[in-house]
Scaffold this motif. Structure first.
Motif, PDB file in Angstrom:
ATOM      1  N   ALA A  74      11.295  -9.450  -2.060  1.00 31.06           N
ATOM      2  CA  ALA A  74      12.099  -8.355  -1.517  1.00 31.06           C
ATOM      3  C   ALA A  74      11.225  -7.204  -1.017  1.00 31.06           C
ATOM      4  O   ALA A  74      11.733  -6.279  -0.393  1.00 31.06           O
ATOM      5  N   ALA A  75       9.928  -7.259  -1.271  1.00 32.38           N
ATOM      6  CA  ALA A  75       9.026  -6.199  -0.825  1.00 32.38           C
ATOM      7  C   ALA A  75       8.891  -6.243   0.696  1.00 32.38           C
ATOM      8  O   ALA A  75       9.017  -7.309   1.311  1.00 32.38           O
ATOM      9  N   PRO A  76       8.622  -5.098   1.335  1.00 34.25           N
ATOM     10  CA  PRO A  76       8.448  -5.106   2.796  1.00 34.25           C
ATOM     11  C   PRO A  76       7.194  -5.886   3.187  1.00 34.25           C
ATOM     12  O   PRO A  76       6.249  -6.015   2.402  1.00 34.25           O
ATOM     13  N   GLU A  77       7.195  -6.416   4.398  1.00 26.46           N
ATOM     14  CA  GLU A  77       6.031  -7.154   4.905  1.00 26.46           C
ATOM     15  C   GLU A  77       4.830  -6.203   5.007  1.00 26.46           C
ATOM     16  O   GLU A  77       4.999  -5.020   5.308  1.00 26.46           O
ATOM     17  N   PRO A  78       3.606  -6.706   4.759  1.00 28.73           N
ATOM     18  CA  PRO A  78       2.433  -5.839   4.893  1.00 28.73           C
ATOM     19  C   PRO A  78       2.204  -5.447   6.349  1.00 28.73           C
ATOM     20  O   PRO A  78       2.601  -6.162   7.273  1.00 28.73           O
ATOM     21  N   ARG A  79       1.577  -4.297   6.531  1.00 25.34           N
ATOM     22  CA  ARG A  79       1.268  -3.833   7.887  1.00 25.34           C
ATOM     23  C   ARG A  79       0.237  -4.761   8.522  1.00 25.34           C
ATOM     24  O   ARG A  79      -0.526  -5.430   7.837  1.00 25.34           O
ATOM     25  N   GLN A  80       0.194  -4.776   9.844  1.00 18.76           N
ATOM     26  CA  GLN A  80      -0.734  -5.641  10.573  1.00 18.76           C
ATOM     27  C   GLN A  80      -2.182  -5.323  10.203  1.00 18.76           C
ATOM     28  O   GLN A  80      -3.018  -6.222  10.135  1.00 18.76           O
ATOM     29  N   SER A  81      -2.488  -4.057   9.923  1.00 19.46           N
ATOM     30  CA  SER A  81      -3.870  -3.679   9.590  1.00 19.46           C
ATOM     31  C   SER A  81      -4.329  -4.308   8.283  1.00 19.46           C
ATOM     32  O   SER A  81      -5.530  -4.476   8.057  1.00 19.46           O
ATOM     33  N   ALA A  82      -3.402  -4.688   7.412  1.00 21.70           N
ATOM     34  CA  ALA A  82      -3.789  -5.302   6.141  1.00 21.70           C
ATOM     35  C   ALA A  82      -4.414  -6.668   6.361  1.00 21.70           C
ATOM     36  O   ALA A  82      -5.275  -7.100   5.589  1.00 21.70           O
ATOM     37  N   TYR A  83      -4.017  -7.376   7.412  1.00 21.33           N
ATOM     38  CA  TYR A  83      -4.565  -8.702   7.674  1.00 21.33           C
ATOM     39  C   TYR A  83      -6.013  -8.621   8.170  1.00 21.33           C
ATOM     40  O   TYR A  83      -6.811  -9.511   7.923  1.00 21.33           O
ATOM     41  N   ALA A  84      -6.355  -7.550   8.891  1.00 22.95           N
ATOM     42  CA  ALA A  84      -7.709  -7.417   9.430  1.00 22.95           C
ATOM     43  C   ALA A  84      -8.726  -7.321   8.301  1.00 22.95           C
ATOM     44  O   ALA A  84      -9.799  -7.943   8.363  1.00 22.95           O
ATOM     45  N   LEU A  85      -8.415  -6.554   7.260  1.00 18.83           N
ATOM     46  CA  LEU A  85      -9.345  -6.428   6.134  1.00 18.83           C
ATOM     47  C   LEU A  85      -9.564  -7.774   5.457  1.00 18.83           C
ATOM     48  O   LEU A  85     -10.679  -8.116   5.063  1.00 18.83           O
ATOM     49  N   GLY A  86      -8.522  -8.550   5.338  1.00 15.62           N
ATOM     50  CA  GLY A  86      -8.645  -9.859   4.723  1.00 15.62           C
ATOM     51  C   GLY A  86      -9.485 -10.813   5.547  1.00 15.62           C
ATOM     52  O   GLY A  86     -10.217 -11.639   5.013  1.00 15.62           O
ATOM     53  N   ARG A  87      -9.405 -10.728   6.861  1.00 16.81           N
ATOM     54  CA  ARG A  87     -10.183 -11.620   7.726  1.00 16.81           C
ATOM     55  C   ARG A  87     -11.664 -11.260   7.720  1.00 16.81           C
ATOM     56  O   ARG A  87     -12.497 -12.114   7.970  1.00 16.81           O
ATOM     57  N   ARG A  88     -11.997 -10.008   7.467  1.00 14.82           N
ATOM     58  CA  ARG A  88     -13.395  -9.595   7.439  1.00 14.82           C
ATOM     59  C   ARG A  88     -14.092  -9.984   6.150  1.00 14.82           C
ATOM     60  O   ARG A  88     -15.305 -10.012   6.086  1.00 14.82           O
TER      61      ARG A  88
END
Length: 140
Positions: free
Chosen positions: A45-59
């Motif tokens: 039920a939590a909101p989806e993470p912001r797009q910027s959160a995925y960039a940190l994970g990819r780095r």
């Protein structure tokens, strides 16, 4: 030794504490405050993470480390295919909600046996027969 809060649907960090919204059944929420660091699990039920959160994970980089997985006190696990869990409740398929609730709460009279101070073998046999009848274990 960390506090754990499951099913977090909202989070706001204030210094060394976090204000949480915990997801409860039927869409309800409960407000909690927990001291950090803490272990939190996120609810669907939590909101989806912001797009910027995925960039940190990819780095990031994953470094493989040789050694035993898991804590040292944990016994080694075994792999097995999942088994289908038995359905234990026998409910009425149709009818109103009140009828289904009544069927759930009614005592199932005359369905079992009463053993008064049985021998251990007789008690074990009765338990085994019940588990086979309910489909919890397979007969040998």
């Amino acid at each position: 030794d960390l506090p754990m809060v499951p099913a977090v649907a909202g989070l706001e960090v204030r210094g060394d504490t976090a204000q949480l919204a915990q997801a409860l059944p039927r869409g309800r929420r409960r407000g909690l405050e927990v001291r950090l660091p803490a272990l939190l699990t996120v609810d669907k039920a939590a909101p989806e993470p912001r797009q910027s959160a995925y960039a940190l994970g990819r780095r990031g980089a994953i470094v493989a480390v040789e050694g035993a997985a898991g804590p040292a006190w944990a016994p080694p696990g075994t792999e097995a295919p999942a088994r289908k869990r038995p359905k234990r409740l026998k409910l009425l398929a149709g009818g109103s909600a009140a009828e289904r609730l009544k069927a759930l709460n009614q005592a199932q009279g005359g369905k079992g046996r009463l053993l008064v101070q049985p021998e251990p073998e007789a008690a074990a046999r009765a338990i085994y027969d019940y588990l086979v009848e309910e489909g919890i274990v397979q007969a040998r």
